[in-house]
Design an enzyme around this catalytic site. Structure first.
Site, mmCIF file in Angstrom:
data_model
loop_
_atom_site.group_PDB
_atom_site.id
_atom_site.type_symbol
_atom_site.label_atom_id
_atom_site.label_comp_id
_atom_site.label_asym_id
_atom_site.label_seq_id
_atom_site.Cartn_x
_atom_site.Cartn_y
_atom_site.Cartn_z
ATOM 1 C CE1 TYR A 59 86.201 -50.390 -36.178
ATOM 2 C CE2 TYR A 59 88.595 -50.205 -36.160
ATOM 3 C CZ TYR A 59 87.446 -50.940 -35.929
ATOM 4 O OH TYR A 59 87.542 -52.232 -35.452
ATOM 5 C CB ALA A 68 96.727 -52.194 -36.772
ATOM 6 C CE LYS A 69 88.544 -52.490 -31.744
ATOM 7 N NZ LYS A 69 87.590 -52.917 -32.787
ATOM 8 C CB ALA A 70 94.637 -48.181 -36.669
#
Length: 309
Positions: free
Chosen positions: A167, A161-163
């Protein structure tokens, strides 16, 4: 290091409407503000000889919705809605090229770890963003280090998931590297194998063969990564998707990053150990050319990555 430029004359798409930049706000009590409950994408719109194209629009929006599904963020906007929103943002703002930031996030309703009935809000923000790793990076390469921070481990946060929450890990990797005078950091996974940069996938070249970490190494399934794998296969390169020990970074003939922001950026040194002859290598250059030929329509597009605005 190139920085995104906030052009406050631009309009932003929010929940189905175009709003002025100054009005694109959320409440302090929005769930995403407190718990990083957001998923996002970065998508480039390129100016090409036959008009502007959005690269990998369908693939990016699919990954956005995949990220939302993993976090059980069931929102009101479909794949088609969000693709159209990206196109509309480019058209309404009359942009020949842009960096687009689609975002799904838990909004204003209640405050607690359990998101309850918090709405899933959506936005697409346009930016004017140059070369992510700085002027000359694509031509000359960059200097990187292996970070003291490890990539998020499986079953902690989902790396597929690019959550937003993921980051925070990337920020530590980036801050660590820049504090020591490097352009970027490479994180290892919990097993000590090469994972990825703070916001880029990584490839190595040894004796004409390509190596890249598997998704099980806490790697984001990059859209540019997939394109480069396809281009490498078309060019006849052997590609190994396998665990990569740290020391292989030091003896590789070539190393490069891939990503929407980074595009295909050569790495000239790792931990102050020169990669190859310290210049972008022949394989890197060949794939870099093929990548930009794909963007600009000089080669076939079997993956359907070019979407005309």
């Amino acid at each position: 290091m190139a920085k995104s430029k906030f052009d406050e004359s631009l309009k932003i798409w929010m929940n189905g409407k175009m709003v002025d930049w100054k009005d694109a706000t959320i409440h302090l009590a929005a769930h995403a503000m407190h718990y990083a409950s957001a998923v996002f994408e970065g998508i480039r719109c390129y100016k090409t000889p036959d008009g502007s194209i959005i690269f990998g629009l369908r693939q990016h929006i699919r990954r956005l919705l995949d990220s939302a599904k993993i976090y059980r963020m069931n929102g009101p906007f479909s794949q088609e809605d969000l693709e159209k929103a990206c196109m509309d943002v480019v058209r309404v703002n009359k942009m020949d090229e842009a960096y687009l930031r689609p975002l799904l996030y838990r909004g204003y309703h209640s405050l607690g770890v359990f998101p309850g009935d918090c709405p899933i809000d959506a936005a697409v923000m346009p930016l004017r963003w140059g070369k992510y790793l700085g002027d000359g990076a694509l031509e000359n390469g960059i200097d990187v280090c292996v970070s003291s921070w490890t990539r998020i481990a499986p079953n902690t946060l989902p790396a597929l998931a690019k959550a937003g929450a993921n980051y925070m890990n990337s920020q530590l990797i980036k801050i660590d590297a820049m504090a020591m005078g490097f352009d970027e950091g490479i994180a290892l996974d919990r097993g000590g194998f090469v994972s990825e940069g703070s916001g880029e996938n990584i490839f190595l070249v040894r004796d004409g063969e390509l190596w890249t970490p598997p998704l099980s190494g806490s790697v984001l399934p990059g859209i540019t990564r997939a394109a480069v794998l396809q281009l490498a296969n078309e060019a006849g390169f052997a590609v190994n998707i396998a665990n990569i020990p740290r020391e292989m970074l030091y003896i590789a003939d070539e190393v490069f990053f891939t990503g929407t922001a980074a595009e295909l950026t050569p790495i000239r040194s790792v931990d102050k150990i020169q990669v190859g002859d310290g210049k972008p290598g022949a394989v890197t250059r060949q794939l870099q050319k093929a990548f930009f030929d794909l963007i600009e329509g000089r080669r076939p597009d079997p993956m359907g990555l070019r979407v005309h605005v």
